[in-house]
Design a protein around this motif. Structure first.
Motif, mmCIF file in Angstrom:
data_model
loop_
_atom_site.group_PDB
_atom_site.id
_atom_site.type_symbol
_atom_site.label_atom_id
_atom_site.label_comp_id
_atom_site.label_asym_id
_atom_site.label_seq_id
_atom_site.Cartn_x
_atom_site.Cartn_y
_atom_site.Cartn_z
ATOM 1 N N LYS A 233 0.822 -1.213 0.000
ATOM 2 C CA LYS A 233 0.000 0.000 0.000
ATOM 3 C C LYS A 233 0.856 1.263 0.000
ATOM 4 O O LYS A 233 0.565 2.240 -0.686
ATOM 5 C CB LYS A 233 -0.911 -0.008 1.234
ATOM 6 C CG LYS A 233 -1.839 1.187 1.351
ATOM 7 C CD LYS A 233 -2.731 1.052 2.587
ATOM 8 C CE LYS A 233 -3.588 2.301 2.785
ATOM 9 N NZ LYS A 233 -4.524 2.498 1.674
ATOM 10 N N LYS A 234 1.945 1.248 0.770
ATOM 11 C CA LYS A 234 2.752 2.451 0.903
ATOM 12 C C LYS A 234 4.186 2.063 1.241
ATOM 13 O O LYS A 234 4.427 1.050 1.910
ATOM 14 C CB LYS A 234 2.170 3.341 2.022
ATOM 15 C CG LYS A 234 2.792 4.712 2.117
ATOM 16 C CD LYS A 234 2.086 5.537 3.186
ATOM 17 C CE LYS A 234 2.716 6.918 3.297
ATOM 18 N NZ LYS A 234 2.086 7.708 4.381
ATOM 19 N N ALA A 239 16.995 5.568 6.325
ATOM 20 C CA ALA A 239 18.282 5.096 6.826
ATOM 21 C C ALA A 239 18.624 3.692 6.332
ATOM 22 O O ALA A 239 19.082 2.839 7.074
ATOM 23 C CB ALA A 239 18.288 5.123 8.357
ATOM 24 N N GLY A 240 18.370 3.448 5.074
ATOM 25 C CA GLY A 240 18.735 2.161 4.499
ATOM 26 C C GLY A 240 17.662 1.106 4.611
ATOM 27 O O GLY A 240 17.757 0.055 3.983
ATOM 28 N N ASN A 241 16.618 1.350 5.408
ATOM 29 C CA ASN A 241 15.533 0.384 5.549
ATOM 30 C C ASN A 241 14.271 0.906 4.862
ATOM 31 O O ASN A 241 14.161 2.094 4.554
ATOM 32 C CB ASN A 241 15.248 0.120 7.029
ATOM 33 C CG ASN A 241 16.416 -0.574 7.701
ATOM 34 O OD1 ASN A 241 16.977 -1.537 7.175
ATOM 35 N ND2 ASN A 241 16.803 -0.084 8.867
ATOM 36 N N PHE A 242 13.328 0.014 4.648
ATOM 37 C CA PHE A 242 12.072 0.386 4.026
ATOM 38 C C PHE A 242 10.938 0.210 5.040
ATOM 39 O O PHE A 242 10.756 -0.887 5.579
ATOM 40 C CB PHE A 242 11.792 -0.491 2.805
ATOM 41 C CG PHE A 242 12.788 -0.307 1.703
ATOM 42 C CD1 PHE A 242 12.608 0.664 0.734
ATOM 43 C CD2 PHE A 242 13.929 -1.097 1.645
ATOM 44 C CE1 PHE A 242 13.531 0.845 -0.280
ATOM 45 C CE2 PHE A 242 14.860 -0.925 0.638
ATOM 46 C CZ PHE A 242 14.659 0.055 -0.321
ATOM 47 N N ASN A 243 10.231 1.297 5.294
ATOM 48 C CA ASN A 243 9.039 1.222 6.136
ATOM 49 C C ASN A 243 7.840 1.047 5.213
ATOM 50 O O ASN A 243 7.527 1.923 4.407
ATOM 51 C CB ASN A 243 8.883 2.492 6.968
ATOM 52 C CG ASN A 243 10.027 2.654 7.950
ATOM 53 O OD1 ASN A 243 10.592 1.662 8.418
ATOM 54 N ND2 ASN A 243 10.392 3.886 8.253
ATOM 55 N N LEU A 244 7.166 -0.076 5.353
ATOM 56 C CA LEU A 244 6.110 -0.440 4.412
ATOM 57 C C LEU A 244 4.777 -0.612 5.117
ATOM 58 O O LEU A 244 4.730 -0.965 6.301
ATOM 59 C CB LEU A 244 6.471 -1.761 3.710
ATOM 60 C CG LEU A 244 7.885 -1.846 3.104
ATOM 61 C CD1 LEU A 244 8.178 -3.272 2.688
ATOM 62 C CD2 LEU A 244 8.014 -0.902 1.923
ATOM 63 N N LEU A 245 3.722 -0.361 4.381
ATOM 64 C CA LEU A 245 2.381 -0.701 4.839
ATOM 65 C C LEU A 245 1.793 -1.683 3.847
ATOM 66 O O LEU A 245 1.758 -1.427 2.638
ATOM 67 C CB LEU A 245 1.497 0.548 4.933
ATOM 68 C CG LEU A 245 1.795 1.522 6.073
ATOM 69 C CD1 LEU A 245 0.816 2.696 6.033
ATOM 70 C CD2 LEU A 245 1.725 0.836 7.431
ATOM 71 N N LEU A 246 1.340 -2.821 4.346
ATOM 72 C CA LEU A 246 0.728 -3.838 3.504
ATOM 73 C C LEU A 246 -0.776 -3.847 3.755
ATOM 74 O O LEU A 246 -1.222 -3.682 4.898
ATOM 75 C CB LEU A 246 1.308 -5.221 3.811
ATOM 76 C CG LEU A 246 2.847 -5.329 3.787
ATOM 77 C CD1 LEU A 246 3.272 -6.736 4.185
ATOM 78 C CD2 LEU A 246 3.388 -4.967 2.412
ATOM 79 N N ILE A 329 -1.011 -3.881 7.624
ATOM 80 C CA ILE A 329 0.107 -4.515 8.323
ATOM 81 C C ILE A 329 1.371 -3.682 8.103
ATOM 82 O O ILE A 329 1.842 -3.544 6.968
ATOM 83 C CB ILE A 329 0.335 -5.944 7.785
ATOM 84 C CG1 ILE A 329 -0.958 -6.761 7.925
ATOM 85 C CG2 ILE A 329 1.494 -6.613 8.504
ATOM 86 C CD1 ILE A 329 -0.915 -8.084 7.198
ATOM 87 N N PRO A 330 1.942 -3.121 9.158
ATOM 88 C CA PRO A 330 3.226 -2.415 9.004
ATOM 89 C C PRO A 330 4.384 -3.400 8.950
ATOM 90 O O PRO A 330 4.349 -4.449 9.594
ATOM 91 C CB PRO A 330 3.291 -1.543 10.265
ATOM 92 C CG PRO A 330 2.486 -2.289 11.279
ATOM 93 C CD PRO A 330 1.429 -3.060 10.543
ATOM 94 N N LEU A 331 5.384 -3.057 8.186
ATOM 95 C CA LEU A 331 6.538 -3.949 8.038
ATOM 96 C C LEU A 331 7.772 -3.109 7.724
ATOM 97 O O LEU A 331 7.707 -2.212 6.886
ATOM 98 C CB LEU A 331 6.282 -4.950 6.898
ATOM 99 C CG LEU A 331 7.359 -6.001 6.632
ATOM 100 C CD1 LEU A 331 7.399 -7.021 7.774
ATOM 101 C CD2 LEU A 331 7.086 -6.724 5.308
ATOM 102 N N THR A 332 8.854 -3.376 8.413
ATOM 103 C CA THR A 332 10.131 -2.721 8.109
ATOM 104 C C THR A 332 11.133 -3.775 7.678
ATOM 105 O O THR A 332 11.344 -4.762 8.386
ATOM 106 C CB THR A 332 10.664 -1.957 9.343
ATOM 107 O OG1 THR A 332 9.716 -0.953 9.705
ATOM 108 C CG2 THR A 332 11.989 -1.284 9.023
#
Length: 783
Positions: A233-234, A239-246, A329-332
């Motif tokens: 979704k987003k 800082a090198g990581n990806f903060n994602l929303l599923l 669902i948040p995911l990093t």
């Protein structure tokens, strides 16, 4: 107050009014000194120390530089030698105890002695190149490379054979991996194709039998989590990581309770075409795609469900929940692999072949389902109209691919010839009396697949070279009209079944995911690799990789190879960490008004404003400088590339210009600079008026830089940028802005040229230099 999200320099180096600069001139074994008058060059320079040496890149050269830094307390160093592309790191390593970024290089070999035949002019140019480096290095600051460790976790978008293979490879390397698949089950197209072929074996193998063990291994692996009915979704990069929303769509069935008994489907009153069988059978609104589906559970098709509740009443496990809602669902994760697969060409664009008009015109995938043992006919070859075995099958290749029409795909879909050969061989094997004719444009069976092609010919498969113009129904018989281009004869081929080999196209999911991750796409909307030869699974965004048909047409073997390559790159990243050059955007928060324009213009999504301050992700930032152009408060700068340094270098390039001499500054990005180096390596003559300055992007330049250059004596300016750069469109806009500024200041805008640059086209770049040199000299002659 500066942005504290950036790494700090190892130590501060104050810019004194006159820092102690050491200049080291390399003879390069005669490559430089045979052309350039080293004594004249040496006498023209103003520095604390000026030394010459035969080969500065040697061990003795290293000692010479280090000894001088220590003994003469040098604060800055200029190495006048070869290209920084090849030896900048070498000389940076010689700088101890100075910070390596307190060194500048003047390129006297590739861009001076090797491109000019006149020694006097080459010497004059060498003087200005070294002068420019001396002036610039006075403003250099000590910097540290940006180092980041990423999380040991990854997201794989797409649950086909590519995604599952990549996820398994990552999981086995100890990397926590999440697979998201927008469909209710994983497996992708491979679960539909029935059988696959191998160039080594003259036989077709069960695709499901090959795929199932891999899927089961992924399901059971402790490091893999599979989320179906889920899409990205987003996405944000930090800082090198990806903060994602599923976003997980409701299945209406509780996975832990469903025992896949099917009693719910038995009572469901809704019947819809079954997409797994390409619409040739029907299914219920609550369904399981196929018996071996993973996860092994039923799913409610929310679009068609009438919410009658009969499935709830029939379910003894109380597994049906019609009120189930969408879950966010948040995911990093530390990395992302795009494996979103493909779709096939829309046959409504080719009505001449009668698809959807004649029931016995089908696609190769529909034929695969017909001949699949778990398909609508239990594996029996039948005409959809009557259920009879066809006596003749005609296959039409390149439907939508290699197609020059406006709605066609010009590229070859790579697999269609082999898919047609597979189905032809299966038909000849099980129905030897059925005639199979393949109408082809060119049969493309590369490498070992040629063996399979010959095998088909020996099985009696026939071929007609020519793309059919139309398929018509004449008195209940299908007629394929085609010109045999070898015999130059028009033919009308009667047939019972027509099979269309349709083009492979990018899936909607590929486009959607790429937009959310800000990954570049090709003209055809496949995910664009960073470099097709050298970095075939990398994208423009560090930490994001691509595999399978999301990147372009390919078969199962190539998809698996690429998936393993992508997982290797992820592993490499997580074990080695990310290291980037420190030339990235830096925010002065005391000046920033939080307007957000810098964030909006950044194609790399490197700038973000989480609350009341602006931040830069140092890993994502490419230091292109587009943010500087839109910042009206002057809060943005690029570390190590200050305006003062840029202006000083421009002045140095134009210092001591002779009367009536023409000097042209060429600002080239990394690609353009390498292309210019290639001119030298190949001894391609270049006008001595050209002075090259390497920049990250045209976007880094401001009107002040350009006006300063003309004020200091530049007669013309060339801007060169690689057109596949994600910021290229902004660069084009920047050039128009710069031309407007020239007009406002009474400068002929023809004195500013903008070119696309490519590494292999160095001769073309030399030609552009020569043409622009003539234009400027013509303008000068009229003034």
């Amino acid at each position: 107050m500066k942005d504290n999200s950036l790494s700090k320099a190892s130590k501060e180096a104050p810019i004194t009014s006159k820092p102690r600069v050491g200049v080291f001139l390399c003879h390069c074994g005669g490559n430089i000194s045979d052309k350039i008058d080293m004594e004249k060059l040496k006498d023209s320079l103003d520095a604390t120390v000026i030394e010459e040496f035969e080969n500065l890149c040697s061990i003795n050269g290293r000692k010479l530089i280090r000894d001088n830094i220590i003994q003469n307390k040098l604060e800055r160093v200029v190495v006048a030698a070869c290209s920084p592309i090849t030896h900048e790191k070498t000389f940076q390593n010689y700088m101890t105890p100075l910070n390596p970024y307190l060194m500048e290089m003047a390129n006297l070999r590739e861009q001076c002695s090797w491109v000019h035949s006149d020694g006097e002019r080459a010497t004059d140019k060498a003087i200005s190149l070294v002068n420019a480096a001396v002036e610039r290095v006075k403003y250099s600051q000590p910097l540290d490379p940006v180092l980041r460790k990423t999380r040991k976790s990854a997201l794989v978008v797409g649950g086909g054979i590519s995604g599952i293979t990549a996820a398994l490879s990552l999981a086995k390397q100890g990397i926590k991996t999440c697979i998201v698949e927008e469909k209710p089950t994983v497996g992708g197209s491979m679960v539909q194709v029935g059988k696959v072929f191998s160039p080594e074996k003259m036989a077709e193998e069960c695709a499901m039998c090959l795929l199932n063990p891999i899927v089961n291994e992924a399901v059971q692996h402790k490091n893999i989590k599979i989320l179906t009915n889920t899409r990205l979704k987003k996405a944000e990069r930090r800082a090198g990581n990806f903060n994602l929303l599923l976003e997980k769509e409701p299945k209406g069935v509780i996975e832990d309770r469903c025992i896949s008994c099917g009693s719910c489907a038995n009572v469901c009153p809704v019947k819809v075409p079954d997409s797994w069988n390409e619409g040739m059978t029907i299914r219920k609104a609550i369904y399981k795609s196929f018996p071996q589906a993973v996860p092994d559970m039923y799913t409610i098709d929310d679009e068609n469900c009438k919410k009658c509740g009969k499935c709830q009443e029939a379910c003894r496990m109380d597994a049906i929940d019609l009120q189930m809602e969408t879950e966010i669902i948040p995911l990093t994760v530390g990395s992302v692999i795009i494996a979103t697969g493909h779709k096939t060409f829309n046959m409504e664009k080719r009505p001449e072949y009668g698809y959807n008009r004649y029931p016995d015109v089908v696609t190769q995938m529909e034929l695969a389902r017909i001949m699949g043992v778990n398909g609508p006919t239990n594996g029996k070859l039948q005409k959809p109209s009557s259920g009879e075995v066809p006596e003749r099958v005609v296959m039409i290749q390149c439907v939508g691919s290699r197609d020059e029409k406006p709605d066609g795909r010009r590229y070859c879909s790579k697999v269609c010839c082999m898919v047609a050969m597979k189905h032809a061989n299966i038909i000849k094997s099980h129905y030897p009396d059925t005639e199979v004719i393949i109408c082809y444009t060119d049969m493309r069976t590369p490498g070992m697949y040629e063996k399979y092609y010959k095998y088909g010919q020996s099985n009696g498969v026939k071929f007609i070279r020519g793309r059919p113009g139309e398929v018509v129904d004449k008195n209940g018989t299908l007629i394929v009209r085609v010109e045999d281009t070898l015999e130059k004869t028009p033919l009308e081929v009667e047939t019972d079944l027509v099979v269309l080999s349709t083009a492979m196209e990018p899936s909607p999911g590929t486009v959607e995911v790429s937009e959310k991750l800000n990954v570049g796409l090709t003209e055809e909307l496949f995910v664009k690799e960073k470099h097709p030869k050298m970095k075939p699974v990398s994208t423009d965004i560090k930490g994001i990789y691509v595999c399978g048909t999301a990147q372009g047409p390919k078969d199962i073997t190539d998809s698996i190879v690429q998936a393993n390559a992508a997982s290797s790159k992820v592993s490499e990243l997580m074990n080695g960490g990310l290291e980037s050059e420190p030339f990235i955007a830096e925010m002065d928060r005391s000046k920033c008004n939080l307007c957000g324009k810098c964030r909006d213009v950044c194609k790399y999504k490197a700038i973000y404003i989480p609350a009341d301050s602006v931040h830069v992700d140092p890993i994502s930032c490419n230091g292109c400088g587009a943010c500087i152009s839109v910042c009206e408060s002057g809060a943005v700068s690029i570390r190590g590339q200050s305006d003062e340094a840029m202006l000083a270098m421009i002045s140095g390039m134009l210092e001591n210009k002779r009367e009536k001499e023409v000097r042209i500054l060429a600002f080239l990005d990394d690609v353009g600079y390498v292309s210019a180096d290639n001119m030298g390596i190949n001894k391609v003559e270049c006008p001595d008026s050209i002075r090259i300055i390497k920049i990250s992007s045209i976007n880094r330049l401001t009107p002040e830089h350009i006006l300063h250059a003309f004020k200091e004596g530049a007669d013309g300016i060339i801007l060169g940028e690689y057109p596949d750069n994600p910021m290229y469109q902004k660069s084009q806009e920047k050039v128009e802005l710069l031309r407007d500024e020239l007009v406002k200041n009474g400068i002929d805008p023809k004195r500013l040229a903008f070119y696309k640059v490519y590494i292999p086209y160095f001769r073309g770049l030399a030609k552009k230099f020569r043409n622009f040199d003539r234009i400027i000299k013509c303008i000068e002659s009229k003034t």
